[in-house]
Motif scaffolding. Structure first.
Motif, PDB file in Angstrom:
ATOM      1  N   ASP A  34      92.865 -13.809  64.013  1.00 23.99           N
ATOM      2  CA  ASP A  34      94.292 -14.015  64.292  1.00 23.99           C
ATOM      3  C   ASP A  34      94.429 -14.932  65.504  1.00 23.99           C
ATOM      4  O   ASP A  34      94.413 -14.460  66.643  1.00 23.99           O
ATOM      5  N   GLN A  36      96.777 -16.237  66.937  1.00 22.97           N
ATOM      6  CA  GLN A  36      97.916 -15.975  67.825  1.00 22.97           C
ATOM      7  C   GLN A  36      97.759 -14.680  68.621  1.00 22.97           C
ATOM      8  O   GLN A  36      98.703 -14.224  69.272  1.00 22.97           O
ATOM      9  N   SER A  37      96.582 -14.074  68.562  1.00 19.96           N
ATOM     10  CA  SER A  37      96.349 -12.829  69.303  1.00 19.96           C
ATOM     11  C   SER A  37      96.619 -13.023  70.791  1.00 19.96           C
ATOM     12  O   SER A  37      96.283 -14.058  71.378  1.00 19.96           O
ATOM     13  N   LYS A  57      97.716  -7.663  71.507  1.00 19.48           N
ATOM     14  CA  LYS A  57      98.707  -7.766  70.428  1.00 19.48           C
ATOM     15  C   LYS A  57      98.090  -8.665  69.373  1.00 19.48           C
ATOM     16  O   LYS A  57      97.917  -9.867  69.600  1.00 19.48           O
ATOM     17  N   SER A  58      97.723  -8.095  68.231  1.00 23.01           N
ATOM     18  CA  SER A  58      97.017  -8.856  67.209  1.00 23.01           C
ATOM     19  C   SER A  58      97.252  -8.245  65.838  1.00 23.01           C
ATOM     20  O   SER A  58      97.512  -7.048  65.714  1.00 23.01           O
ATOM     21  N   LYS A  59      97.128  -9.090  64.814  1.00 22.56           N
ATOM     22  CA  LYS A  59      97.274  -8.626  63.439  1.00 22.56           C
ATOM     23  C   LYS A  59      95.963  -8.089  62.879  1.00 22.56           C
ATOM     24  O   LYS A  59      95.931  -7.591  61.754  1.00 22.56           O
ATOM     25  N   THR A  60      94.883  -8.238  63.610  1.00 22.09           N
ATOM     26  CA  THR A  60      93.581  -7.834  63.105  1.00 22.09           C
ATOM     27  C   THR A  60      93.088  -6.560  63.775  1.00 22.09           C
ATOM     28  O   THR A  60      93.559  -6.186  64.850  1.00 22.09           O
ATOM     29  N   TYR A  61      92.137  -5.907  63.117  1.00 17.23           N
ATOM     30  CA  TYR A  61      91.482  -4.723  63.681  1.00 17.23           C
ATOM     31  C   TYR A  61      89.994  -5.028  63.803  1.00 17.23           C
ATOM     32  O   TYR A  61      89.393  -5.608  62.891  1.00 17.23           O
ATOM     33  N   GLU A  97      98.235  -1.581  73.130  1.00 17.98           N
ATOM     34  CA  GLU A  97      99.088  -2.723  72.806  1.00 17.98           C
ATOM     35  C   GLU A  97      99.668  -3.356  74.064  1.00 17.98           C
ATOM     36  O   GLU A  97      99.991  -2.667  75.039  1.00 17.98           O
TER      37      GLU A  97
END
Length: 425
Positions: A34, A36-37, A57-61, A97
Motif C-alpha cells: 500500500d 499510501q501507507s 494507517k494502511s490497507k494492508t496487514y 492506528e
C-alpha cells in the motif's frame, strides 16, 4: 591553523542499528502493498526481546514479527550464545492506528487529481527543520572522516560473512576516524583509528587482544586501502590505532546494550559536519519531512557542489505541520561560493529550481517506493543510486515483486539546471 576532526560509524549489528533496520523493513513492507501507507514505528531491542511500537494507517496487514526476525537473521544474530537470536527472541507488537488529528493535515492530497492541487493539499507531517550538506573533499561529496568510518565497518562485515581470514567476529562493531586538516581545510592524513569489534570468547584475553589488533591492522586496513586507492595517501605508519581499547568484547549487540530506533542520527547523516535538525529517519514514511526533506536538502546540496556553486554547502528547510509550503530555505556556503551572490541570493535561486513542498519531494525522489531498508545501516547519505528488484510477501500469500531506485537523492540530475540558473560553464 591545522586541526583534527573526528567522525564515527556503527555496524549493522549495533543494537541501535538493528532497531533502525527493523523499523525500515516494516516501512518497506507496508509501502510495497500500500504505497499510501502512513507509518511511524519505533523498535526497541534488548536481551532476547524486541518491542515494536508506533502508529500505522494502511490497507494492508503484515506479519510484523516475521519481518523483524528476518532482519535479525540477515544481520547475523543466529546463535543462542549471542543471547539475542532471530529464531528464539520474543517479539511484542504494540503498533496501533495513526491519530486522525495528525493525519488530517497530511492526507488531503489523496482525493486531489492534478499535481499542483496535490502538492498544495499535502501538508508536512510535522513541524521542524531539516539540513542537507555536501563537500567536495570526497568523490561522493561526503565528509571524509565519516566516509572512512563507514568503509572500515562495511569491510569488517564482509570479513565476518566470509569467515575465512578472520573467523571470530560477531555482528556488533563501532569505528572512529580522526583526520588532520591543513590550513586550507584539506585533509592530509589519518591521525587515529578506533575500532571496537565484538568477538567470540578466547581462552586468554591478552593473546586475544593481540590477535584482534594484528588482524585489523594487517588484514582489514589493507583491504580498505585496496578498495579505496584514492585514500591510500592518508594512511601512514604514524596512525594511532585503538583496537578494542576496553579489552574483551564478547557480550555485545542487544544483550550488551539496549537499542532504539533513531539514536544514531549523526552516523546516519554527516558525521558531525554541517548540521542536524534532530529528527531521525528510520521508521518514518515519506510524508514525515524529518525524512523526506532531509533527503531533499542533501540532493540540493550535492548538486550545488557538483555544479561548482561552492566547495561546501549547507541547506536548511523548515516546515509547519499540515502546511505544504516550507517556512523558508537557508543556504550557507561557508565562504566557498564560486558565484558572485550572497548566500541569501543563492537560496532565492535554489527556491526557483527545487519545489520543496512535501508531495513534490515525494514525487521527485520517488519516495513512495519500498527503498528504505538499504538506508538503515552505514549512512543514508553518500550512497550509490541503483535499480534493484525486491520481493515482498504478506500473510495472505500475496507476493509483490517491484523494481525500485535506491538513493535517488544522491543523483546528480540537477547539475545542468543549476549551472544554467547560476550562469556557470
Amino acid at each position: 591553523m591545522a586541526y583534527l576532526f573526528t567522525s564515527e560509524s556503527v555496524s549493522e549489528g549495533h543494537p541501535d542499528k538493528i532497531a533502525d533496520q527493523i523499523s525500515d523493513a516494516l516501512i518497506d513492507n507496508f509501502l510495497a502493498f500500500d504505497p499510501q501507507s502512513k507509518v511511524a514505528c519505533e523498535t526497541l531491542v534488548t536481551t532476547g526481546q524486541v518491542v515494536l511500537a508506533g502508529e500505522v494507517k494502511s490497507k494492508t496487514y503484515l506479519d510484523v514479527q516475521e519481518i523483524a526476525r528476518e532482519v535479525i537473521r540477515k544481520i547475523g544474530y543466529t546463535k543462542s550464545e549471542y543471547m539475542f537470536d532471530a529464531n528464539s527472541c520474543g517479539i511484542l507488537s504494540a503498533i496501533h492506528e495513526q491519530s486522525a488529528d495528525i493525519n488530517q493535515g497530511v492526507d488531503r492530497a489523496v482525493v486531489a487529481k492534478d499535481f499542483e492541487t496535490k502538492a498544495n493539499a499535502q501538508g508536512a507531517g510535522d513541524q521542524g527543520m531539516m539540513f542537507g550538506y555536501a563537500t567536495n573533499e570526497t568523490e561522493d561529496f561526503m565528509p571524509l572522516a565519516l566516509n572512512l568510518s563507514h568503509k572500515l565497518l562495511q569491510e569488517l562485515a564482509e570479513l565476518r560473512r566470509e569467515g575465512k581470514e578472520i573467523t571470530y567476529l560477531r555482528p556488533d562493531a563501532k569505528s572512529q576516524v580522526t583526520l588532520e586538516y591543513d590550513d586550507n581545510n584539506k585533509p592530509v592524513r589519518i591521525d587515529a583509528i578506533v575500532i571496537s569489534t565484538q568477538h567470540d570468547d578466547f581462552d586468554q584475553e591478552e593473546k586475544m587482544l593481540a590477535k584482534i589488533k594484528k588482524d585489523i591492522i594487517e588484514i582489514l586496513i589493507p583491504r580498505v586501502i585496496a578498495k579505496n586507492p584514492q585514500y591510500a595517501h592518508l594512511f601512514n605508519d604514524a596512525i594511532k590505532y585503538h583496537i578494542n581499547p576496553t579489552g574483551k568484547f564478547v557480550i555485545g549487540g542487544p544483550h550488551g546494550d539496549t537499542g532504539l530506533t533513531g539514536r544514531k542520527i549523526i552516523v546516519d547523516t554527516y558525521g558531525g559536519k554541517g548540521a542536524h535538525g534532530g529528527g531521525a529517519f528510520s521508521g518514518k514514511d515519506p510524508s514525515k519531512v524529518d525524512r523526506s526533506a532531509a533527503y531533499a536538502t542533501r540532493h540540493i546540496a550535492k548538486n550545488l557542489v557538483a555544479a561548482g556553486v561552492a566547495d561546501e554547502v549547507l541547506v536548511q528547510v523548515s516546515y509547519a505541520i499540515g502546511v505544504a509550503k516550507p517556512m523558508g530555505i537557508f543556504i550557507d556556503t561557508y565562504g566557498t561560493a564560486k558565484v558572485n551572490l550572497t548566500d541569501g541570493e543563492v537560496a532565492k535561486v535554489v527556491e526557483g529550481i527545487f519545489d520543496m513542498r512535501p508531495y513534490a519531494i515525494e514525487q521527485r525522489l520517488k519516495l513512495r517506493n519500498p527503498i528504505y531498508s538499504e538506508t538503515a545501516a552505514y549512512g543514508h547519505m553518500g550512497r550509490t543510486p541503483e535499480l534493484v528488484i525486491k520481493t515482498f510477501k504478506n500473510p495472505y500469500g500475496d507476493t509483490k515483486t517491484i523494481e525500485v531506485e535506491l538513493f535517488t537523492w544522491e543523483k546528480l540530475d540537477y547539475v545542468d539546471a543549476i549551472k544554467k540558473a547560476f550562469d556557470l560553464k
